[in-house]
Design a protein around this motif. Structure first.
Motif, PDB file in Angstrom:
ATOM      1  N   VAL A   1      -6.711   1.408  -1.461  1.00 39.60           N
ATOM      2  CA  VAL A   1      -7.654   0.401  -1.013  1.00 39.60           C
ATOM      3  C   VAL A   1      -9.094   0.895  -1.077  1.00 39.60           C
ATOM      4  CG1 VAL A   1      -8.395  -1.013   0.926  1.00 39.60           C
ATOM      5  CG2 VAL A   1      -5.983  -0.740   0.436  1.00 39.60           C
TER       6      VAL A   1
ATOM      7  N   VAL B   1      13.821   0.529   1.664  1.00 35.99           N
ATOM      8  CA  VAL B   1      12.661   1.405   1.472  1.00 35.99           C
ATOM      9  C   VAL B   1      12.347   1.553  -0.010  1.00 35.99           C
ATOM     10  CG1 VAL B   1      11.847   3.773   1.729  1.00 35.99           C
ATOM     11  CG2 VAL B   1      12.977   2.658   3.636  1.00 35.99           C
ATOM     12  N   ALA B   2      13.416   1.688  -0.826  1.00 39.24           N
ATOM     13  CA  ALA B   2      13.212   1.851  -2.262  1.00 39.24           C
ATOM     14  C   ALA B   2      12.549   0.607  -2.843  1.00 39.24           C
ATOM     15  CB  ALA B   2      14.555   2.122  -2.945  1.00 39.24           C
ATOM     16  N   GLU B   3      13.098  -0.530  -2.482  1.00 35.11           N
ATOM     17  CA  GLU B   3      12.568  -1.799  -2.983  1.00 35.11           C
ATOM     18  C   GLU B   3      11.088  -1.950  -2.609  1.00 35.11           C
ATOM     19  OE1 GLU B   3      14.686  -4.849  -3.872  1.00 35.11           O
ATOM     20  OE2 GLU B   3      12.913  -6.111  -4.123  1.00 35.11           O
ATOM     21  N   ALA B   4      10.796  -1.688  -1.332  1.00 34.75           N
ATOM     22  CA  ALA B   4       9.416  -1.844  -0.872  1.00 34.75           C
ATOM     23  C   ALA B   4       8.501  -0.808  -1.521  1.00 34.75           C
ATOM     24  CB  ALA B   4       9.369  -1.738   0.646  1.00 34.75           C
ATOM     25  N   SER B   5       9.012   0.409  -1.738  1.00 35.38           N
ATOM     26  CA  SER B   5       8.182   1.477  -2.303  1.00 35.38           C
ATOM     27  C   SER B   5       7.699   1.143  -3.705  1.00 35.38           C
ATOM     28  CB  SER B   5       8.976   2.789  -2.375  1.00 35.38           C
ATOM     29  OG  SER B   5       9.282   3.241  -1.111  1.00 35.38           O
ATOM     30  N   PHE B   6       8.593   0.513  -4.488  1.00 33.14           N
ATOM     31  CA  PHE B   6       8.234   0.287  -5.884  1.00 33.14           C
ATOM     32  C   PHE B   6       7.660  -1.109  -6.111  1.00 33.14           C
ATOM     33  CE2 PHE B   6      11.544   3.688  -6.489  1.00 33.14           C
ATOM     34  CZ  PHE B   6      10.611   4.680  -6.774  1.00 33.14           C
ATOM     35  N   GLU B   7       7.353  -1.774  -5.028  1.00 32.24           N
ATOM     36  CA  GLU B   7       6.734  -3.077  -5.185  1.00 32.24           C
ATOM     37  C   GLU B   7       5.241  -2.869  -5.367  1.00 32.24           C
ATOM     38  OE1 GLU B   7       7.155  -6.010  -2.026  1.00 32.24           O
ATOM     39  OE2 GLU B   7       9.080  -6.438  -3.003  1.00 32.24           O
ATOM     40  N   GLU B   8       4.717  -3.430  -6.392  1.00 32.35           N
ATOM     41  CA  GLU B   8       3.296  -3.238  -6.731  1.00 32.35           C
ATOM     42  C   GLU B   8       2.397  -3.464  -5.522  1.00 32.35           C
ATOM     43  OE1 GLU B   8       1.139  -1.622  -9.323  1.00 32.35           O
ATOM     44  OE2 GLU B   8       2.839  -2.584 -10.302  1.00 32.35           O
ATOM     45  N   ALA B   9       2.667  -4.547  -4.832  1.00 30.49           N
ATOM     46  CA  ALA B   9       1.791  -4.934  -3.727  1.00 30.49           C
ATOM     47  C   ALA B   9       1.717  -3.862  -2.660  1.00 30.49           C
ATOM     48  CB  ALA B   9       2.299  -6.232  -3.108  1.00 30.49           C
ATOM     49  N   PHE B  10       2.871  -3.258  -2.369  1.00 33.66           N
ATOM     50  CA  PHE B  10       2.896  -2.244  -1.332  1.00 33.66           C
ATOM     51  C   PHE B  10       2.077  -1.034  -1.751  1.00 33.66           C
ATOM     52  CE2 PHE B  10       4.881   1.620   0.349  1.00 33.66           C
ATOM     53  CZ  PHE B  10       4.580   1.424   1.681  1.00 33.66           C
ATOM     54  N   LEU B  11       2.213  -0.683  -3.029  1.00 34.89           N
ATOM     55  CA  LEU B  11       1.528   0.512  -3.513  1.00 34.89           C
ATOM     56  C   LEU B  11       0.021   0.357  -3.510  1.00 34.89           C
ATOM     57  CD1 LEU B  11       4.178   1.051  -6.156  1.00 34.89           C
ATOM     58  CD2 LEU B  11       3.383   2.889  -4.684  1.00 34.89           C
ATOM     59  N   ASP B  12      -0.423  -0.868  -3.709  1.00 33.44           N
ATOM     60  CA  ASP B  12      -1.864  -1.100  -3.735  1.00 33.44           C
ATOM     61  C   ASP B  12      -2.515  -0.686  -2.428  1.00 33.44           C
ATOM     62  OD1 ASP B  12      -1.850  -1.923  -6.265  1.00 33.44           O
ATOM     63  OD2 ASP B  12      -1.764  -4.058  -5.817  1.00 33.44           O
ATOM     64  N   ARG B  13      -1.718  -0.681  -1.379  1.00 27.59           N
ATOM     65  CA  ARG B  13      -2.260  -0.300  -0.083  1.00 27.59           C
ATOM     66  C   ARG B  13      -2.831   1.105  -0.085  1.00 27.59           C
ATOM     67  NH1 ARG B  13      -1.088  -2.122   4.578  1.00 27.59           N
ATOM     68  NH2 ARG B  13      -0.526  -0.115   5.442  1.00 27.59           N
ATOM     69  N   PHE B  14      -2.250   1.969  -0.920  1.00 24.69           N
ATOM     70  CA  PHE B  14      -2.657   3.363  -0.895  1.00 24.69           C
ATOM     71  C   PHE B  14      -4.045   3.583  -1.478  1.00 24.69           C
ATOM     72  CE2 PHE B  14       2.055   4.510  -1.137  1.00 24.69           C
ATOM     73  CZ  PHE B  14       2.133   4.477   0.230  1.00 24.69           C
TER      74      PHE B  14
END
Lengths: 192, 205, 228
Positions: free
Chosen positions: C63, C48-61
């Motif tokens: 959109v 979860v930590a890894e995915a949370s701080f991945e730029e790509a994942f954050l971009d979802r917020f």
């Protein structure tokens, strides 16, 4: 039946799986780790069948799966167990800005979802034997309804040594009796 | 692991490195803050985590001011508690995530219930990893050895190792399982497929 | 051996920080005694930590919210970073005094997750003693419950859920024997009647008064609000 429009992240894999089927995937690519994160927060993801060179076999159908367990493999790679919830018809696929593909899809009904009670027959006995000799399969399925013929047939189709592009035809064949006859013609030892 | 079926594994897609977080770098910055109160390193950490925390918090709190408070609180805890980070026990991202989740949890409790009891650090300790020492040591050794072996394989084979478990049987396995000659299996499969094609109305190829 | 564990969904919400303090503490207490869940939590937190701080994942917020991008752009992180580093204060962990709690002259060590929680007064009915934990979570009630040797909780069901984490000793009900560390989550469809032959201490969380199902016990309904 009124089915909702689904928006699901897509995992292209050479994995053929029907409703009720369970398989273990090893996820190591960051993009698909993101997919796991999204899928576990939302409603699972879609497996779209590719051939072994990762080229799509087709893009009309997909297996909608849910993550039911996870672990880290001996080499530290994330392993997830997924269970197929339903088959879907894909309406469109978009690439989102997290580089994941998202499919707009519609759930379809499939014979594998309707239990068909049956006394133990050769198909279930033979499948049971496969499970008893395969630790991974045995562990993955906490429930093994060998008395449910549609479940048994669906698991046999997943196991059969035929090409993925041929297997996909079983998505389209909606007549349970026809499917059953075909599987029986392969598995039954003494043919009538 | 498998006795009867082959565990055939393949790679789904080539890995894209640009997406990856530079873990060793983050780890080094965090250690520099812990050991020498390195402000430059902290600024780097802030640049990496600050905007991300802001966006994550914005998703959970109704306004921008509260989201900023999460950034402020989380990052000042990173500054004050960096010495509690143990790089042998986990990634820097995991540690900062824990600090952020805890700040968020206590703040939400404060907003919803007007409670300022700060329970989060008791529930999710930031000073130690959840994995007990022996176990992480074993895992570490084990995965190191395995990775070492994998790295020696040619590229194509490496990808095969890192794929998924493929549970389909081979024709040979099915023949053994059913105690039938391989030829019989092959012809049965051919017949079955022909039948299926016919049922689906594509029997003309 | 511990046989009862939190579900995957519960562990997931625990890692995300989505559960109330009462349930979060219950899972933390269990995980402290259960290496299997401990490992699962650690692995999920990594992911979860890894995915949370991945730029790509954050971009979802962001959109469809261009406003946020502007706010972020104006937001001055450098000033904040400077303010923080201006302080030379370093966090010093409190010497964790091992807090204890006493029921009927028996002293128990308090689990780490409960160290900062405020305990209410202890009350007694028969062989049951209970101390409420003041978490102020409205309809969710959290307690420490001691059953003395030979004591039992009358047969009951719940409208909501009832979580029991066994901190010490053992008890059994119609389903079997439970031991220290077991994480027992029941919902309205379960009915049970826990009996402790040698005494036990439980951490309990319930979100509704329990409902007694057996004849005379219905008259004892006040015991419901007593226990949970």
């Amino acid at each position: 039946m009124n089915k909702h429009n689904l928006k699901l992240p897509v995992f292209p894999l050479p994995v053929f799986i029907l409703p009720g089927g369970i398989t273990r995937l090893r996820v190591f690519e960051p993009r698909y780790l993101t997919l796991v994160k999204v899928a576990s927060k939302e409603h699972g993801f879609l497996i779209i069948l590719t051939n072994n060179d990762a080229e799509p076999v087709q893009s009309k159908w997909g297996s909608w799966v849910e993550i039911i367990n996870f672990d880290k493999g001996e080499d530290g790679v994330l392993e997830i167990d997924v269970k197929c919830r339903a088959l879907v018809k894909i309406k469109s696929i978009n690439i989102d800005n997290d580089k994941l593909q998202y499919a707009n899809a519609l759930e379809i009904e499939h014979w594998s979802q309707k239990p068909v009670a049956n006394a133990a027959d050769e198909l279930s006995e033979s499948l049971q034997h496969v499970y008893e000799n395969n630790a991974l399969l045995y562990d993955l399925y906490t429930e093994k309804p060998f008395q449910n013929t549609s479940w048994v047939i669906a698991r046999w189709i997943e196991l059969l040594p035929i090409s993925l592009s041929d297997k996909i035809k079983f998505f389209r064949q909606h007549n349970f009796e026809d499917v059953k006859n075909i599987v029986q013609s392969i598995i039954t030892k003494h043919q009538k | 692991m498998q006795t009867n079926l082959r565990s055939k594994v393949t790679n789904a897609k080539p890995s894209i490195m640009s997406d990856k977080i530079d873990h060793p770098q983050l780890c080094q910055w965090l250690n520099a803050v812990a050991t020498s109160r390195d402000k430059q390193a902290f600024t780097h950490l802030f640049q990496f985590f600050g905007p991300k925390i802001q966006r994550i918090a914005r998703n959970r709190f109704p306004n921008e001011a509260q989201a900023s408070e999460v950034v402020q609180e989380t990052m000042s805890n990173v500054w004050r508690k960096a010495h509690l980070f143990n790089k042998d026990k986990g990634a820097a991202t995991t540690w900062v995530y824990t600090v952020m989740r805890n700040v968020t949890f206590d703040m939400l409790r404060k907003i919803k219930g007007n409670k300022e009891d700060n329970l989060s650090d008791d529930i999710w300790p930031v000073a130690e990893s959840m994995v007990s020492e022996n176990e992480s040591f074993d895992d570490h050794l084990e995965s190191k050895q395995l990775l070492h072996v994998i790295e020696k394989l040619p590229e194509a084979q490496q990808q095969v190792v890192k794929g998924f478990y493929f549970m389909e049987m081979s024709q040979e396995q099915l023949a053994v399982h059913l105690n039938l000659p391989l030829g019989t299996i092959k012809s049965r499969l051919r017949l079955a497929l022909a039948k299926l094609k016919m049922q689906l109305g594509e029997g003309h190829d | 051996m511990i046989k009862h564990h939190p579900t995957f969904e519960l562990i997931q919400s625990f890692v995300n920080g989505d559960l109330p303090a009462s349930l979060s503490a219950g899972i933390a207490i269990h995980a402290d005694m259960c290496p299997k869940c401990q490992k699962q939590i650690a692995q999920l937190t990594d992911q979860v930590a890894e995915a949370s701080f991945e730029e790509a994942f954050l971009d979802r917020f962001i959109v469809d919210d261009s406003e946020d991008v502007n706010v972020l752009a104006e937001f001055d992180f450098d000033v904040m970073a400077e303010q923080i580093t201006a302080s030379n204060e370093v966090f010093v962990a409190n010497e964790q005094l091992d807090k204890t709690i006493v029921f009927n002259d028996k002293t128990y060590k308090l689990p780490r997750a409960l160290q900062s929680m405020v305990m209410g007064k202890t009350s007694h009915i028969g062989k049951l003693s209970r101390a409420r934990i003041q978490l102020d979570e409205n309809e969710i009630h959290t307690s420490l419950l001691q059953i003395e040797a030979g004591g039992s909780v009358p047969e009951h069901t719940h409208k909501g859920f009832e979580l029991t984490v066994l901190l010490d000793g053992s008890f059994h009900d119609e389903q079997g024997e439970y031991v220290k560390g077991d994480f027992i989550m029941l919902d309205g469809s379960h009915q049970h009647h826990p009996i402790s032959d040698n005494g036990c201490l439980c951490y309990t969380v319930a979100n509704d008064a329990l409902h007694f199902t057996q004849g005379i016990n219905k008259l004892l309904n006040p015991i419901g609000s007593f226990i949970y």
